[in-house]
Design a protein around this motif. Structure first.
Motif, short mmCIF file in Angstrom:
data_model
loop_
_atom_site.label_atom_id
_atom_site.label_comp_id
_atom_site.label_asym_id
_atom_site.label_seq_id
_atom_site.Cartn_x
_atom_site.Cartn_y
_atom_site.Cartn_z
N LEU A 1 1.05 4.90 18.89
CA LEU A 1 0.70 4.98 17.48
C LEU A 1 -0.41 3.99 17.17
O LEU A 1 -0.43 2.87 17.66
N GLY A 2 -1.34 4.41 16.31
CA GLY A 2 -2.45 3.55 15.94
C GLY A 2 -2.09 2.49 14.93
O GLY A 2 -2.78 1.48 14.80
N SER A 3 -1.00 2.72 14.19
CA SER A 3 -0.57 1.77 13.14
C SER A 3 0.94 1.59 13.21
O SER A 3 1.65 2.38 13.83
N ASP A 4 1.42 0.54 12.55
CA ASP A 4 2.85 0.38 12.31
C ASP A 4 3.17 1.09 11.01
O ASP A 4 2.41 1.01 10.03
N TRP A 5 4.33 1.78 10.96
CA TRP A 5 4.70 2.57 9.80
C TRP A 5 6.02 2.13 9.23
O TRP A 5 6.95 1.79 9.97
N ILE A 6 6.11 2.10 7.88
CA ILE A 6 7.36 1.74 7.21
C ILE A 6 7.71 2.84 6.21
O ILE A 6 6.82 3.54 5.70
N LEU A 7 8.99 2.99 5.93
CA LEU A 7 9.43 3.98 4.95
C LEU A 7 9.05 3.54 3.55
O LEU A 7 9.31 2.40 3.16
N ALA A 8 8.42 4.43 2.81
CA ALA A 8 8.03 4.12 1.43
C ALA A 8 8.85 4.94 0.42
O ALA A 8 9.29 4.43 -0.60
N ARG B 1 -1.25 6.91 4.83
CA ARG B 1 0.01 7.43 4.34
C ARG B 1 0.32 8.77 5.02
O ARG B 1 -0.54 9.63 5.14
N ILE B 2 1.56 8.92 5.48
CA ILE B 2 2.02 10.14 6.12
C ILE B 2 3.19 10.70 5.33
O ILE B 2 4.11 9.96 4.96
N GLY C 1 -2.72 0.76 8.97
CA GLY C 1 -4.13 1.08 9.19
C GLY C 1 -4.40 2.53 8.84
O GLY C 1 -3.47 3.30 8.59
N PRO C 2 -5.66 2.94 8.87
CA PRO C 2 -6.05 4.30 8.46
C PRO C 2 -5.94 5.32 9.59
O PRO C 2 -6.92 5.97 9.97
N THR C 3 -4.73 5.48 10.14
CA THR C 3 -4.57 6.36 11.30
C THR C 3 -3.59 7.51 11.03
O THR C 3 -3.03 8.08 11.96
N ALA C 4 -3.40 7.85 9.76
CA ALA C 4 -2.42 8.89 9.41
C ALA C 4 -2.73 10.23 10.06
O ALA C 4 -1.83 10.94 10.53
N ALA C 5 -3.99 10.61 10.12
CA ALA C 5 -4.36 11.92 10.65
C ALA C 5 -3.98 12.08 12.12
O ALA C 5 -3.61 13.17 12.57
N THR D 1 1.80 15.82 6.85
CA THR D 1 0.50 15.87 6.19
C THR D 1 0.06 14.43 5.97
O THR D 1 0.87 13.51 6.04
N ALA D 2 -1.22 14.25 5.70
CA ALA D 2 -1.77 12.91 5.50
C ALA D 2 -2.41 12.85 4.12
O ALA D 2 -3.61 13.13 3.97
#
Length: 201
Positions: A191-198, A63-64, A33-37, A57-58
């Motif tokens: 956390l507002g979103s789930d994050w995966i390594l890119a 994307r983080i 989701g759009p929660t990087a900031a 940084t976002a």
């Protein structure tokens, strides 16, 4: 994720022993989701509490970009980006979640040595936990993290002290690391979103 572990195992971060090097590791995360900031600073706090130094940084809302130094091993990063969402489920369908926790710390159980997380509820969360355990005496209350059930203790009496303990896996080093990471996550905003390594560089 195995690329990161291999990189750390080969000592590419420099330094000796537990991989405390000075070179920066750059990691790009993609979110659901759009929660990087908002999530970026939370992840930085988690990493720092796990012994690393990090900045974020976002580049885009989902994307983080993390620059990490002094990371102990790949496990710290893996554990930091997991949601670690806690859920305590009661027989009547009500739940308590990570949002009801004010603080937490990891410690070995004094009797068994098994890792556990000692959590302190918010005032409102503690009152609800007292009421819900009073109604659940004699019944199990499953405790889940990210949907995985860790235990389902049977309530013997109302628990009204505003605290609870979550028992983790075995007494291995990895289990203690997971307990510490869960405690760190419970002590930071959800956390507002789930994050995966890119990307890992």
């Amino acid at each position: 994720m195995s690329v990161l572990l291999a990189l750390l195992a080969c000592g590419m971060l420099g330094g000796d022993g537990p991989m405390r090097g000075e070179a920066a590791l750059r990691v790009e995360l993609e979110g659901s989701g759009p929660t990087a900031a908002t999530d970026g600073p939370i992840l930085v706090t988690r990493l720092e509490k796990l012994g690393a130094t990090a900045t974020s940084t976002a580049p885009s809302p989902d994307r983080i970009s993390l620059a990490i130094t002094q990371i102990r091993d790949g496990q710290a990063l893996q554990l930091a980006i997991r949601p670690n969402r806690l859920e305590v489920a009661f027989p009547d369908g009500q739940t308590l979640t990570s949002a009801d926790i004010a603080s937490a710390e990891a410690a070995p159980d004094e009797m068994t040595g098994q890792p556990r997380v000692n959590a302190t509820f918010t005032d409102a969360g503690g009152r609800r936990f007292c009421e819900l355990t009073r109604a659940a005496v004699g019944k199990p209350i499953p405790i889940r993290v990210d949907g995985v059930e860790l235990s389902a203790p049977i309530v013997r009496e109302p628990i009204c002290g505003g605290r609870m303990s979550v028992m983790m896996g075995g007494a291995s080093t990895n289990a203690m690391d997971e307990a510490h990471a869960l405690a760190v996550a419970l002590g930071t905003p959800v956390l507002g979103s789930d994050w995966i390594l890119a990307v890992i560089e």
